[in-house]
Design a protein around this motif. Structure first.
Motif, short mmCIF file in Angstrom:
data_model
loop_
_atom_site.label_atom_id
_atom_site.label_comp_id
_atom_site.label_asym_id
_atom_site.label_seq_id
_atom_site.Cartn_x
_atom_site.Cartn_y
_atom_site.Cartn_z
N SER A 598 0.82 -1.22 0.00
CA SER A 598 0.00 0.00 0.00
C SER A 598 0.86 1.26 0.00
O SER A 598 0.33 2.36 0.10
N LYS A 600 3.25 4.43 -1.12
CA LYS A 600 3.23 5.40 -2.22
C LYS A 600 4.49 6.25 -2.14
O LYS A 600 4.90 6.65 -1.04
N SER A 653 -0.88 -1.92 -6.04
CA SER A 653 -1.42 -2.84 -5.04
C SER A 653 -1.67 -4.16 -5.77
O SER A 653 -1.64 -4.21 -7.00
N THR A 656 -7.09 -3.54 -7.44
CA THR A 656 -7.21 -2.29 -8.20
C THR A 656 -8.27 -1.43 -7.52
O THR A 656 -9.19 -1.95 -6.88
N PHE A 657 -8.12 -0.13 -7.68
CA PHE A 657 -9.08 0.80 -7.09
C PHE A 657 -9.62 1.71 -8.18
O PHE A 657 -8.84 2.22 -9.00
N ASN A 683 -12.85 -0.70 -4.39
CA ASN A 683 -11.86 -1.75 -4.58
C ASN A 683 -12.43 -2.68 -5.66
O ASN A 683 -13.33 -3.47 -5.41
N GLU A 690 -5.29 -1.62 0.96
CA GLU A 690 -5.31 -0.21 1.35
C GLU A 690 -4.79 0.64 0.20
O GLU A 690 -3.93 0.19 -0.57
N THR A 691 -5.28 1.86 0.14
CA THR A 691 -4.71 2.81 -0.80
C THR A 691 -4.72 4.20 -0.16
O THR A 691 -5.31 4.40 0.90
N LYS A 716 -5.52 7.45 4.06
CA LYS A 716 -5.19 6.06 3.75
C LYS A 716 -6.38 5.21 4.20
O LYS A 716 -6.77 5.25 5.36
N LEU A 758 -5.03 8.84 -6.94
CA LEU A 758 -4.22 7.86 -6.19
C LEU A 758 -2.74 8.07 -6.44
O LEU A 758 -1.90 7.30 -5.99
#
Ligand code: NOJ
Length: 771
Positions: A598, A600, A653, A656-657, A683, A690-691, A716, A758
């Motif tokens: 998760s 970034k 991740s 996918t979101f 999601n 998590e993103t 988050k 994102l």
């Protein structure tokens, strides 16, 4: 193995709220007015009894280095005669007690305090700064700070030289590893979170240490990223981009400020009255202690602003540098300077008062042994396993890993078959801890190989080969090994090592190549002119690629690297920074999918070094480059693809979101009002994960040119597979305004663009107008 007591953690985390970007007075850990008055009158009474020499003694912070006993005897003697105010580089209770005993033999029995570089953990080592920042997880970061404070205080320590909030936009700088990246807002949040986590509500309480934010100021903007170099900066950029993180740490109550080694606009920070008094104390209301960096007062000579040591001592004390870190000149020159009238006693008294206040707030005047405890209670073994917080370290570390590439779902790996684990960093316990690893012991760290071996025990076969040296250039190896053994050089030829690795790869189903930089390559005094993976390891990667086996690159490094070849040739790539004591376990958790990554990026990854400085919140220019319509006379390079390889805020991740469009609660906002910007995140993949939803704001027309976008919030979130959630952010003056060249915070009416995404590149946008 201990897990931090949940209740304590919850209480402290609740305290770690978001800092305000507004120029407010420091709330600090200021005691109630009555207690503050009592403190000041106690300090007054003590100062009346102090001789000038004893006062000057309080302004000397001395290092205890490993060295002959005779040197220690000299130091003990200095302490007994009141010539030392504080100590750094001692990390065990017995050692600290001996020094405090000496202070108790001095005429006035003024206790010492004990400082140390507790930067990303103490005995348990957490991910380096860039790794912590990659988590974008303030609870996890606070946990690392709490554990650090608990462990450091259990060793009798009182103050850490952390957090390091120097914004940097240039990956060539080795000290990027210690900081939290290129972004002002993210770094400010992290700095404030760590200060509160270290200090709690009461710095005299067990399990807390005082924080000193560094390096004040703008050390991360040194020209060419060559360490210790000069900073030259416009006031707008200074106020808007570089100063707020220090301010956020001070607003969060940081007891100390470490003064930077560099000069800003021609004035070395150690001698900068404007910086240390006008800005820090008068404008920002800082009431704590300022500490010079190591040897920085004498360096005023080489900066060319002091003629000799006496001049340097005068400039530093008059500028407002309270405590001198390991310079002799406060000891030798302040007394004659005061006697001759060149330095006012008021300057000395002001600094002494700051030092004594720290000791008072630490509770040391009530009990000089308050933190060091009784000898009978000393740990039998300082490095005992049960003094570590492994579960916390593993959990924080896995949140810090950034998945950069994952084609054809190469990851997560299955715990079966044969896995080749290759690379000079694969079995390294020293490198995985990173630089500034405090009292951490490499032998207690989990290497990547060990982590993978434990995760697959009884289910898969691992084949190991070193494959290459970290670097083959003998001159560089000598440099890196000068003060500590950083790089182990294998005596075999590069060919022989690669052949062995290729053989292991051919006999395996998948290759995990652990490559990058040794920890010493991303450290203080470790600036690089290039930021690629060294040739020896590149040659190894090429040979592994040629086997045709799926290639997973696990990167260990302390700065953004130029990874075009790796991006084009790896099937999957995981950025692990230096993940700390539990790094190997955390990396295995992610590689096998026991934790869904998760992280970034807190810094832009350029394609090639020639693009730097490359950062997401740049100004538009009059001729912006548009990759969709590339024109000649635009701001670009003609010999390479433009833009970053991986943008700020980027990270994949295993799920996918999807993001909806941005909804604003109003399209017209009155001055002083607030609106809400929302987005629905779904999601859309098969796994829970998590993103980080990121809020960027742009003021497209203003009195000065404003960045194309600036991070102003993030959240988050965890979503189960198929789950959706609305994520909202409030937008008000703090998100819309900016500092001008006089340090005034202005909010100008007009249109604003709000981006929710994102990462910093792909975000959805909506606009509103501020009336
Ligand atoms: C020099 C470094 O610049 C600083 O970050 C560190 O805290 C001090 N040395 C003390 O070790």
């Amino acid at each position: 193995m201990k897990l931090l007591a949940a209740a304590v953690a919850a209480a402290l985390l609740a305290a770690c709220a978001q800092p305000s970007p507004q120029p407010l007075a420091s709330p600090g850990t200021a005691p109630a007015p009555q207690a503050a008055q009592a403190r000041e009158s106690d300090i007054d009474a003590l100062m009346q009894r102090m001789t000038l020499q004893e006062k000057i003694g309080q302004l000397r912070l001395r290092s205890v280095d490993a060295g002959p006993d005779a040197r220690k005897e000299v130091l003990l003697d200095e302490i007994r005669t009141g010539q030392v105010g504080a100590i750094f580089n001692t990390v065990t209770r017995p050692d600290i007690r001996v020094l405090q005993d000496a202070a108790m033999q001095s005429r006035l029995k003024i206790p010492l305090f004990f400082a140390y570089d507790v930067i990303h953990g103490h005995r348990t080592v957490f991910p380096i700064g860039l790794g912590l920042a990659s988590s974008w997880d303030m609870d996890a970061i606070a946990r690392s700070g709490r554990v650090s404070a608990i462990e450091a205080n259990a060793d009798g320590l009182n103050l850490t030289f952390s957090p390091m909030v120097d914004i940097s936009r240039d990956p060539r700088w080795g000290r990027n590893s210690e900081g939290y990246g290129e972004d002002t807002y993210l770094t400010s949040r992290i700095g404030a979170t760590l200060v509160k986590a270290y200090q709690g509500d009461d710095p005299s309480a067990p399990g807390t240490i005082m924080a000193s934010v560094k390096h004040f100021a703008m050390y991360g903007a040194i020209e060419g990223a060559r360490d210790y170099n000069t900073v030259d900066m416009s006031p707008q950029r200074m106020y808007q981009d570089y100063l707020p993180p220090y301010k956020a740490a001070i607003d969060a109550g940081a007891a100390g400020v470490m003064v930077a080694l560099n000069a800003v606009n021609g004035v070395p920070a150690t001698a900068d009255k404007w910086l240390l008094q006008d800005l820090l104390r008068k404008q920002w209301g800082f009431k704590g202690i300022t500490i010079s960096d190591h040897g920085a007062i004498l360096e005023l000579l080489r900066h060319g602003v002091a003629a000799d040591g006496r001049d340097a001592a005068r400039l530093a004390i008059q500028a407002g540098t309270d405590l001198s870190m390991n310079d002799k000149v406060y000891g030798t020159d302040l007394e004659p300077l005061v006697k001759s009238g060149e330095v006012a006693i008021a300057d000395i008294d002001r600094a002494v008062r700051d030092v004594l206040r720290v000791k008072y707030d630490l509770g040391l005047f009530r009990d000089a042994y308050r933190h060091v405890g009784r000898a009978a209670d000393d740990p039998a073994d300082n490095d005992a396993e049960n003094r570590l917080h492994r579960a916390d370290a593993r959990d924080v570390a896995r949140r810090s890993l950034v998945l950069l590439k994952n084609s054809a779902s190469t990851l997560p790996l299955r715990k079966q078959g044969t896995i080749a684990v290759i690379g000079p960093l694969a079995r390294s316990q020293r490198d995985v801890m990173g630089n500034w690893s405090a009292a951490g012991k490499a032998r207690q760290a989990v290497s990547v190989y060990q982590g993978l071996a434990e995760a697959t025990a009884g289910r898969a076969t691992l084949r190991y080969a070193k494959g290459a040296n970290v670097i083959d250039d003998a001159r560089i190896v000598t440099y890196l090994n000068e003060f500590e053994k950083d790089v182990e050089v294998d005596s075999r030829t590069p060919r022989a090592m690669i052949d062995e690795a290729v053989q292991a790869a051919r006999a395996s189903d998948v290759v995990v190549a652990v490559v990058g930089e040794s920890q010493g390559m991303a450290h203080e005094a470790s600036s690089r002119t290039d930021i690629v993976i060294p040739d020896s390891q590149r040659a190894l990667l090429r040979a592994l690629k040629a086997t045709g086996k799926p290639l997973v690159i696990v990167l260990m490094n302390g700065r953004p690297l130029a990874l075009e070849w790796e991006d084009a040739n790896a099937d999957a790539m995981l950025e692990t920074w230096y993940a700390g004591t539990e790094g190997g376990h955390a990396i295995a958790d992610v590689l096998f999918g026991d934790y869904n990554p998760s992280g970034k990026l807190p810094m832009t990854f350029p394609r090639v070094v020639g693009q730097v400085p490359l950062y997401y919140n740049h100004l538009n220019t009059g001729r912006p480059f548009d990759p969709a319509r590339p024109n000649k006379y635009t701001s670009r390079y003609f010999d390479h693809e433009n833009g970053p390889l991986y943008p700020f805020g980027y990270g994949l991740s295993y799920t996918t979101f999807d993001l909806s469009g941005v909804t604003l609660s109003t399209a017209q906002l009155a001055r002083g009002g607030k609106l809400t910007a929302s987005v629905t995140v779904r999601n859309s993949g098969q796994r829970d994960g998590e993103t980080v939803v990121q809020l960027y704001v742009q003021d497209p027309v203003a009195s000065i040119s404003r960045p194309v976008k600036e991070l102003k919030g993030f959240s988050k979130i965890f979503l189960k597979a198929g789950e959706s959630r609305v994520v909202s952010f409030e937008i008000g003056d703090a998100q819309m305004g900016f500092y001008d060249g006089q340090g005034r915070f202005n909010v100008e009416p007009g249109r604003f663009n709000v981006y929710l995404g994102l990462d910093s590149r792909d975000a959805n946008v909506a606009s509103f107008v501020l009336r």
